[in-house]
Design a protein around this motif. Sequence first.
Motif, PDB file in Angstrom:
ATOM      1  N   PRO A 160       0.806  -1.233   0.000  1.00 14.77           N
ATOM      2  CA  PRO A 160       0.000   0.000   0.000  1.00 14.77           C
ATOM      3  C   PRO A 160       0.839   1.282   0.000  1.00 14.77           C
ATOM      4  N   LEU A 161       1.994   1.241   0.661  1.00 12.70           N
ATOM      5  CA  LEU A 161       2.834   2.447   0.713  1.00 12.70           C
ATOM      6  C   LEU A 161       3.335   2.861  -0.666  1.00 12.70           C
ATOM      7  N   SER A 162       3.340   1.927  -1.622  1.00 20.53           N
ATOM      8  CA  SER A 162       3.797   2.261  -2.975  1.00 20.53           C
ATOM      9  C   SER A 162       2.848   3.246  -3.652  1.00 20.53           C
ATOM     10  N   LEU A 163       1.636   3.383  -3.123  1.00 22.52           N
ATOM     11  CA  LEU A 163       0.685   4.341  -3.688  1.00 22.52           C
ATOM     12  C   LEU A 163       1.184   5.778  -3.568  1.00 22.52           C
ATOM     13  N   LEU A 164       2.084   6.022  -2.627  1.00 22.33           N
ATOM     14  CA  LEU A 164       2.611   7.373  -2.442  1.00 22.33           C
ATOM     15  C   LEU A 164       3.533   7.789  -3.579  1.00 22.33           C
ATOM     16  N   ARG A 165       3.851   6.849  -4.492  1.00 23.56           N
ATOM     17  CA  ARG A 165       4.724   7.170  -5.620  1.00 23.56           C
ATOM     18  C   ARG A 165       3.935   7.501  -6.884  1.00 23.56           C
ATOM     19  N   ILE A 166       2.638   7.772  -6.724  1.00 26.59           N
ATOM     20  CA  ILE A 166       1.821   8.182  -7.862  1.00 26.59           C
ATOM     21  C   ILE A 166       2.305   9.534  -8.381  1.00 26.59           C
ATOM     22  N   SER A 167       2.365   9.668  -9.692  1.00 28.30           N
ATOM     23  CA  SER A 167       2.907  10.892 -10.295  1.00 28.30           C
ATOM     24  C   SER A 167       1.863  11.994 -10.348  1.00 28.30           C
ATOM     25  N   SER A 168       2.366  13.218 -10.495  1.00 25.88           N
ATOM     26  CA  SER A 168       1.497  14.385 -10.557  1.00 25.88           C
ATOM     27  C   SER A 168       0.829  14.495 -11.914  1.00 25.88           C
ATOM     28  N   LYS A 169      -0.426  14.964 -11.902  1.00 24.55           N
ATOM     29  CA  LYS A 169      -1.164  15.157 -13.153  1.00 24.55           C
ATOM     30  C   LYS A 169      -0.684  16.391 -13.896  1.00 24.55           C
ATOM     31  N   THR A 170      -0.336  17.407 -13.159  1.00 26.65           N
ATOM     32  CA  THR A 170       0.009  18.694 -13.764  1.00 26.65           C
ATOM     33  C   THR A 170       1.510  18.928 -13.715  1.00 26.65           C
ATOM     34  N   LYS A 171       2.121  19.099 -14.861  1.00 28.22           N
ATOM     35  CA  LYS A 171       3.558  19.343 -14.906  1.00 28.22           C
ATOM     36  C   LYS A 171       3.883  20.692 -14.279  1.00 28.22           C
ATOM     37  N   GLY A 172       4.949  20.717 -13.513  1.00 27.17           N
ATOM     38  CA  GLY A 172       5.410  21.964 -12.923  1.00 27.17           C
ATOM     39  C   GLY A 172       4.741  22.334 -11.624  1.00 27.17           C
ATOM     40  N   VAL A 173       3.690  21.599 -11.219  1.00 28.75           N
ATOM     41  CA  VAL A 173       3.005  21.925  -9.969  1.00 28.75           C
ATOM     42  C   VAL A 173       3.869  21.544  -8.789  1.00 28.75           C
ATOM     43  N   ASN A 174       4.548  20.425  -8.897  1.00 29.42           N
ATOM     44  CA  ASN A 174       5.412  19.977  -7.812  1.00 29.42           C
ATOM     45  C   ASN A 174       6.618  19.301  -8.444  1.00 29.42           C
ATOM     46  N   SER A 176       8.944  17.548  -7.068  1.00 34.97           N
ATOM     47  CA  SER A 176       9.405  16.342  -6.409  1.00 34.97           C
ATOM     48  C   SER A 176       9.190  15.152  -7.325  1.00 34.97           C
ATOM     49  N   ARG A 177      10.061  14.158  -7.212  1.00 31.27           N
ATOM     50  CA  ARG A 177       9.914  12.949  -8.019  1.00 31.27           C
ATOM     51  C   ARG A 177       8.617  12.239  -7.659  1.00 31.27           C
ATOM     52  N   TYR A 178       8.300  12.210  -6.377  1.00 36.13           N
ATOM     53  CA  TYR A 178       7.063  11.601  -5.903  1.00 36.13           C
ATOM     54  C   TYR A 178       6.277  12.652  -5.123  1.00 36.13           C
ATOM     55  N   PRO A 179       5.503  13.481  -5.814  1.00 39.88           N
ATOM     56  CA  PRO A 179       4.829  14.597  -5.136  1.00 39.88           C
ATOM     57  C   PRO A 179       3.865  14.166  -4.044  1.00 39.88           C
ATOM     58  N   LEU A 180       3.136  13.040  -4.251  1.00 41.31           N
ATOM     59  CA  LEU A 180       2.200  12.616  -3.211  1.00 41.31           C
ATOM     60  C   LEU A 180       2.960  12.247  -1.945  1.00 41.31           C
ATOM     61  N   GLN A 181       4.124  11.640  -2.090  1.00 43.24           N
ATOM     62  CA  GLN A 181       4.947  11.310  -0.929  1.00 43.24           C
ATOM     63  C   GLN A 181       5.324  12.575  -0.159  1.00 43.24           C
ATOM     64  N   GLU A 182       5.668  13.634  -0.895  1.00 45.48           N
ATOM     65  CA  GLU A 182       6.046  14.889  -0.239  1.00 45.48           C
ATOM     66  C   GLU A 182       4.859  15.520   0.481  1.00 45.48           C
ATOM     67  N   TYR A 183       3.715  15.569  -0.200  1.00 45.56           N
ATOM     68  CA  TYR A 183       2.516  16.091   0.456  1.00 45.56           C
ATOM     69  C   TYR A 183       2.176  15.261   1.698  1.00 45.56           C
ATOM     70  N   TRP A 184       2.298  13.947   1.554  1.00 45.73           N
ATOM     71  CA  TRP A 184       1.923  13.065   2.660  1.00 45.73           C
ATOM     72  C   TRP A 184       2.856  13.239   3.848  1.00 45.73           C
ATOM     73  N   ASP A 185       4.144  13.382   3.587  1.00 42.18           N
ATOM     74  CA  ASP A 185       5.102  13.611   4.674  1.00 42.18           C
ATOM     75  C   ASP A 185       4.721  14.865   5.457  1.00 42.18           C
ATOM     76  N   ASN A 186       4.354  15.924   4.739  1.00 38.62           N
ATOM     77  CA  ASN A 186       3.946  17.169   5.404  1.00 38.62           C
ATOM     78  C   ASN A 186       2.652  16.966   6.192  1.00 38.62           C
ATOM     79  N   ALA A 187       1.715  16.212   5.628  1.00 31.41           N
ATOM     80  CA  ALA A 187       0.455  15.942   6.319  1.00 31.41           C
ATOM     81  C   ALA A 187       0.687  15.173   7.610  1.00 31.41           C
TER      82      ALA A 187
END
Length: 356
Positions: A160-174, A176-187
């Motif tokens: 399940p933790l591999s889900l955090l490696r989902i890529s961003s839909k919008t280029k340039g928004v984030n 980070s290589r794994y933006p969801l991981q970065e958002y999740w770490d902050n959360a």
Amino acid sequence: RWSNEEVLLRVQTHPNEAKHRSVAGTSPLHQAILSFFPVNTIDAIFNADLSAIKARGLFGCTPLHRAAQIAPLEVVNYFIEKASFAFDIPDDSGDLPIHWACRGQNRSLVICAIIDKFPHHSSARNKRGDNPLSSLSKIHNFQWLSKTALCANLTDGQQPLSLLRISSKTKGVNHSRYPLQEYWDNACILAKAVYMHSNGKLQRRESLMMVHVCLSIFECPEHILLLSLRIYPEQLHTADENGNLPLHLATANVSIRCRSVTRYEIISCEGKDWDEAVVSTNEKYEEDNLLEKVLVLHPTAACLANKYSEVPLMLALRSGMTWDSGVDKILFAADNAALHRCGGLYPFMQAAIGDH
């Protein structure tokens, strides 16, 4: 752009220029931060005009708002040491620097530094009523990535933790290589900080379980709570230091049982994983609330007591839960919970007399 050496020389020879303000109220200290000058240059400009730390530029932001959003950690730490009082200054929307940090990129260490120094800032609300965790949760890209992770299918052997490696839909928004991981770490940092501040707990953030934290704090953003349930399924069966399972915490939290589950999420039940119980958004089904969601994922928890001999039904009744708001579901999940006594009293007896 001037070099670092040129700026330092200019400050030394023309210190009064550090007091200049633009039409929008922006100070040279603002510009130095936006230009990513090193700490020694920022220190020289700040010492030439100490009042600049309170200067308000566009949107009423101070230099600290900009520093929290984009500056390196060493710059933020410099201001924490030299001008800690200014971290309490809000912008025009009531946002503190910690709110701005949530909108930046690669901000986990900065958020940790601010929260460690000012733990009460984790619960600070702006004029819209958002604390930093709520502000983070409203970032469109984070919401989109979270919903994608909630509906994604896991292949054989995929954790399940591999889900955090989902890529961003919008280029340039984030970036980070794994933006969801970065958002999740902050959360995780912010949710645990809210939990520790509201409960007066002094413990390492790493020791706290995210599912338990999300179910304990008031009004945890929905997609963050649901994502914690999906990526940490083992925590549903793990008790905290007080013997509380997630269901115990959910029944005691008024803000959990009153909120419905959005239809993009996936319904599951004990013995199945999320991918074996996908419900189409076009299919009609009874709307679940977040409490019922936790109950469906681990129904046998309804019969289990914590270290104080309290079962979820007892906690639900004590917190004022009614039959229609969840008592019926808990009771039907484990009818022997109604016969579990604590201190010689049945749950309905304790509910009748309250805490007296």
